[in-house]
Design a protein around this motif. Structure first.
Motif, PDB file in Angstrom:
ATOM      1  N   LEU A  87       0.821  -1.208   0.000  1.00 37.13           N
ATOM      2  CA  LEU A  87       0.000   0.000   0.000  1.00 37.13           C
ATOM      3  C   LEU A  87       0.857   1.261   0.000  1.00 37.13           C
ATOM      4  CD1 LEU A  87      -2.978  -0.861   2.380  1.00 37.13           C
ATOM      5  CD2 LEU A  87      -2.956  -0.736  -0.114  1.00 37.13           C
ATOM      6  N   LEU A  88       2.010   1.218   0.651  1.00 32.93           N
ATOM      7  CA  LEU A  88       2.907   2.376   0.613  1.00 32.93           C
ATOM      8  C   LEU A  88       3.400   2.620  -0.811  1.00 32.93           C
ATOM      9  CD1 LEU A  88       4.999   1.880   3.884  1.00 32.93           C
ATOM     10  CD2 LEU A  88       3.178   3.546   3.458  1.00 32.93           C
ATOM     11  N   ALA A  89       3.666   1.548  -1.543  1.00 28.77           N
ATOM     12  CA  ALA A  89       4.066   1.702  -2.944  1.00 28.77           C
ATOM     13  C   ALA A  89       2.902   2.202  -3.788  1.00 28.77           C
ATOM     14  CB  ALA A  89       4.582   0.369  -3.482  1.00 28.77           C
ATOM     15  N   GLU A  90       1.697   1.689  -3.528  1.00 24.20           N
ATOM     16  CA  GLU A  90       0.516   2.117  -4.280  1.00 24.20           C
ATOM     17  C   GLU A  90       0.186   3.576  -3.997  1.00 24.20           C
ATOM     18  OE1 GLU A  90      -2.299   1.655  -7.110  1.00 24.20           O
ATOM     19  OE2 GLU A  90      -0.894   0.087  -6.462  1.00 24.20           O
ATOM     20  N   ALA A  91       0.532   4.056  -2.807  1.00 27.16           N
ATOM     21  CA  ALA A  91       0.237   5.442  -2.441  1.00 27.16           C
ATOM     22  C   ALA A  91       0.955   6.434  -3.346  1.00 27.16           C
ATOM     23  CB  ALA A  91       0.623   5.690  -0.986  1.00 27.16           C
ATOM     24  N   ALA A  92       2.070   6.022  -3.932  1.00 20.19           N
ATOM     25  CA  ALA A  92       2.785   6.910  -4.850  1.00 20.19           C
ATOM     26  C   ALA A  92       2.005   7.138  -6.135  1.00 20.19           C
ATOM     27  CB  ALA A  92       4.161   6.325  -5.172  1.00 20.19           C
ATOM     28  N   ARG A  93       1.047   6.257  -6.442  1.00 22.20           N
ATOM     29  CA  ARG A  93       0.255   6.374  -7.670  1.00 22.20           C
ATOM     30  C   ARG A  93      -1.194   6.753  -7.407  1.00 22.20           C
ATOM     31  NH1 ARG A  93       3.500   1.734  -8.244  1.00 22.20           N
ATOM     32  NH2 ARG A  93       1.852   0.444  -7.328  1.00 22.20           N
ATOM     33  N   ASN A  94      -1.640   6.649  -6.165  1.00 23.85           N
ATOM     34  CA  ASN A  94      -3.046   6.890  -5.844  1.00 23.85           C
ATOM     35  C   ASN A  94      -3.122   7.907  -4.712  1.00 23.85           C
ATOM     36  OD1 ASN A  94      -5.727   6.618  -4.649  1.00 23.85           O
ATOM     37  ND2 ASN A  94      -5.964   4.775  -5.905  1.00 23.85           N
ATOM     38  N   GLU A  95      -3.576   9.109  -5.028  1.00 22.34           N
ATOM     39  CA  GLU A  95      -3.592  10.189  -4.043  1.00 22.34           C
ATOM     40  C   GLU A  95      -4.556   9.902  -2.897  1.00 22.34           C
ATOM     41  OE1 GLU A  95      -2.339  13.690  -2.318  1.00 22.34           O
ATOM     42  OE2 GLU A  95      -1.533  12.572  -4.016  1.00 22.34           O
ATOM     43  N   GLN A  96      -5.681   9.241  -3.189  1.00 22.03           N
ATOM     44  CA  GLN A  96      -6.638   8.930  -2.129  1.00 22.03           C
ATOM     45  C   GLN A  96      -6.033   7.974  -1.110  1.00 22.03           C
ATOM     46  OE1 GLN A  96     -10.357   7.345  -3.547  1.00 22.03           O
ATOM     47  NE2 GLN A  96     -11.256   7.176  -1.499  1.00 22.03           N
ATOM     48  N   ILE A  97      -5.328   6.965  -1.597  1.00 19.09           N
ATOM     49  CA  ILE A  97      -4.661   6.034  -0.686  1.00 19.09           C
ATOM     50  C   ILE A  97      -3.564   6.754   0.089  1.00 19.09           C
ATOM     51  CG2 ILE A  97      -3.186   3.990  -0.579  1.00 19.09           C
ATOM     52  CD1 ILE A  97      -4.758   2.808  -2.854  1.00 19.09           C
ATOM     53  N   ALA A  98      -2.811   7.609  -0.586  1.00 24.06           N
ATOM     54  CA  ALA A  98      -1.713   8.326   0.068  1.00 24.06           C
ATOM     55  C   ALA A  98      -2.224   9.192   1.212  1.00 24.06           C
ATOM     56  CB  ALA A  98      -0.974   9.180  -0.958  1.00 24.06           C
ATOM     57  N   GLN A  99      -3.267   9.962   0.964  1.00 26.41           N
ATOM     58  CA  GLN A  99      -3.786  10.856   1.997  1.00 26.41           C
ATOM     59  C   GLN A  99      -4.377  10.074   3.165  1.00 26.41           C
ATOM     60  OE1 GLN A  99      -6.538  13.552   0.122  1.00 26.41           O
ATOM     61  NE2 GLN A  99      -4.941  14.638  -1.007  1.00 26.41           N
ATOM     62  N   THR A 100      -5.091   8.996   2.861  1.00 28.71           N
ATOM     63  CA  THR A 100      -5.712   8.216   3.936  1.00 28.71           C
ATOM     64  C   THR A 100      -4.662   7.532   4.797  1.00 28.71           C
ATOM     65  OG1 THR A 100      -7.661   7.819   2.561  1.00 28.71           O
ATOM     66  CG2 THR A 100      -7.342   6.372   4.455  1.00 28.71           C
ATOM     67  N   LEU A 101      -3.672   6.908   4.163  1.00 28.54           N
ATOM     68  CA  LEU A 101      -2.623   6.243   4.931  1.00 28.54           C
ATOM     69  C   LEU A 101      -1.833   7.236   5.767  1.00 28.54           C
ATOM     70  CD1 LEU A 101      -1.152   3.558   2.498  1.00 28.54           C
ATOM     71  CD2 LEU A 101      -2.676   3.218   4.446  1.00 28.54           C
ATOM     72  N   GLN A 102      -1.533   8.376   5.176  1.00 29.60           N
ATOM     73  CA  GLN A 102      -0.774   9.388   5.913  1.00 29.60           C
ATOM     74  C   GLN A 102      -1.532   9.837   7.157  1.00 29.60           C
ATOM     75  OE1 GLN A 102      -0.125  13.069   3.801  1.00 29.60           O
ATOM     76  NE2 GLN A 102       1.697  13.560   4.983  1.00 29.60           N
ATOM     77  N   ARG A 103      -2.829  10.065   6.999  1.00 34.00           N
ATOM     78  CA  ARG A 103      -3.629  10.526   8.137  1.00 34.00           C
ATOM     79  C   ARG A 103      -3.739   9.454   9.212  1.00 34.00           C
ATOM     80  NH1 ARG A 103      -8.664   9.278   9.072  1.00 34.00           N
ATOM     81  NH2 ARG A 103      -9.018   8.647   6.909  1.00 34.00           N
ATOM     82  N   VAL A 104      -4.068   8.223   8.802  1.00 37.66           N
ATOM     83  CA  VAL A 104      -4.296   7.161   9.778  1.00 37.66           C
ATOM     84  C   VAL A 104      -3.002   6.775  10.487  1.00 37.66           C
ATOM     85  CG1 VAL A 104      -5.029   4.773  10.074  1.00 37.66           C
ATOM     86  CG2 VAL A 104      -6.297   6.282   8.562  1.00 37.66           C
ATOM     87  N   LEU A 105      -1.937   6.590   9.711  1.00 37.54           N
ATOM     88  CA  LEU A 105      -0.670   6.206  10.318  1.00 37.54           C
ATOM     89  C   LEU A 105      -0.155   7.298  11.247  1.00 37.54           C
ATOM     90  CD1 LEU A 105       1.149   4.500   7.307  1.00 37.54           C
ATOM     91  CD2 LEU A 105       0.164   3.392   9.316  1.00 37.54           C
ATOM     92  N   ARG A 106      -0.297   8.546  10.810  1.00 39.07           N
ATOM     93  CA  ARG A 106       0.202   9.637  11.649  1.00 39.07           C
ATOM     94  C   ARG A 106      -0.612   9.754  12.933  1.00 39.07           C
ATOM     95  NH1 ARG A 106       5.127  11.257  12.189  1.00 39.07           N
ATOM     96  NH2 ARG A 106       5.299  13.363  13.036  1.00 39.07           N
TER      97      ARG A 106
END
Length: 266
Positions: A155-174
């Motif tokens: 998912l971290l790799a996919e986040a580089a291509r998918n902004e929705q995944i990137a923003q959600t992971l960043q928020r939840v993990l942080r």
């Protein structure tokens, strides 16, 4: 048409009055005869069932779908993940999934957020190094789980291509990291081990950064015997990070920077 005694409206009204009187006196539900335009008919007084609303979503099916999502993510990754495969693994139809989630990305993010975003209280060991060692032990077991070890890097790799995944992971993990780091730092501050004005963001990076790098990025195993040494190093780093910043006097430029000299030209 003349409004006489044979009017169907008047016949229906009289029948309605008759039925209401019968139900009130006999407390009986059935049919009552009345004469409508010269013919014998019946008015039903049986109560009809109200139409059912939306179907109730069964909890065991939702649980099976969530479990199947994590298993499929670990097996094939987000890019090859399909609703058909999730439904097949969960033993349900695709419609059961689409009743709950509108798309693959919504389904994956909700399931992953529920798994990653869980908060838990940390026992107080009585000292900063002990608290850090406990956090590292919990995180090592969580990130070392077979599902997490496959899903998080993907998912971290996919986040580089998918902004929705990137923003959600960043928020939840942080949020999760700040919750854990906040407990550790808050206790250390109350004990006098760290100053009250310590930068929480820097402290969180120092606490969780080494483990995420080791287990999720470089994917290098971390033995339990190494945790005390790591806790001591991070505790020392937190102590240094809490000190006031001192301007560098080395005068050495960083690699890749351009040093400008004053030539005296205007």
């Amino acid at each position: 048409m003349a409004w006489g005694t044979s009017s169907p409206w008047r016949c229906a009204a009289r029948a309605s009055d008759s039925v209401a009187g019968t139900e009130g006196s006999r407390k009986r539900v059935g049919t009552q005869p009345y004469r409508r335009c010269g013919t014998l008919s019946h008015v039903t007084t049986e109560k009809r069932r109200a139409p059912a609303g939306a179907a109730v979503l069964r909890g065991e099916i939702t649980t099976a779908i969530r479990r199947a999502v994590l298993q499929e993510l670990a097996a094939v990754g987000y890019g090859r993940l399909s609703i058909e495969a999730i439904a097949r693994r969960a033993g349900v139809g695709k419609t059961a999934i689409y009743r709950r989630w509108s798309s693959k990305v919504d389904l994956v993010l909700e399931v992953v957020v529920a798994a990653v975003g869980k908060r838990f209280p940390l026992p107080d060991t009585g000292g900063l190094r002990g608290d850090l060692e406990l956090v590292f032990l919990i995180m090592t077991r969580a990130l070392g789980h077979p599902l997490a070890a496959q899903i998080i890097p993907d998912l971290l790799a996919e986040a580089a291509r998918n902004e929705q995944i990137a923003q959600t992971l960043q928020r939840v993990l942080r949020d999760n990291q700040r919750d854990i780091g906040g407990q550790v730092v808050g206790r250390a501050v109350s004990r006098g081990e760290l100053p009250p004005d310590i930068d929480l963001d820097i402290a969180v990076d120092l606490i969780v950064g080494p483990l995420y790098w080791r287990l999720a990025v470089s994917r290098t195993p971390l033995a339990v015997e190494e945790l005390p040494g790591l806790a001591a190093a991070v505790a020392a780093a937190l102590g240094v990070a809490s000190q006031p910043a001192v301007p560098s006097e080395l005068g050495v430029p960083l690699p890749g920077t351009v040093t400008r000299t004053d030539t005296g030209q205007s």
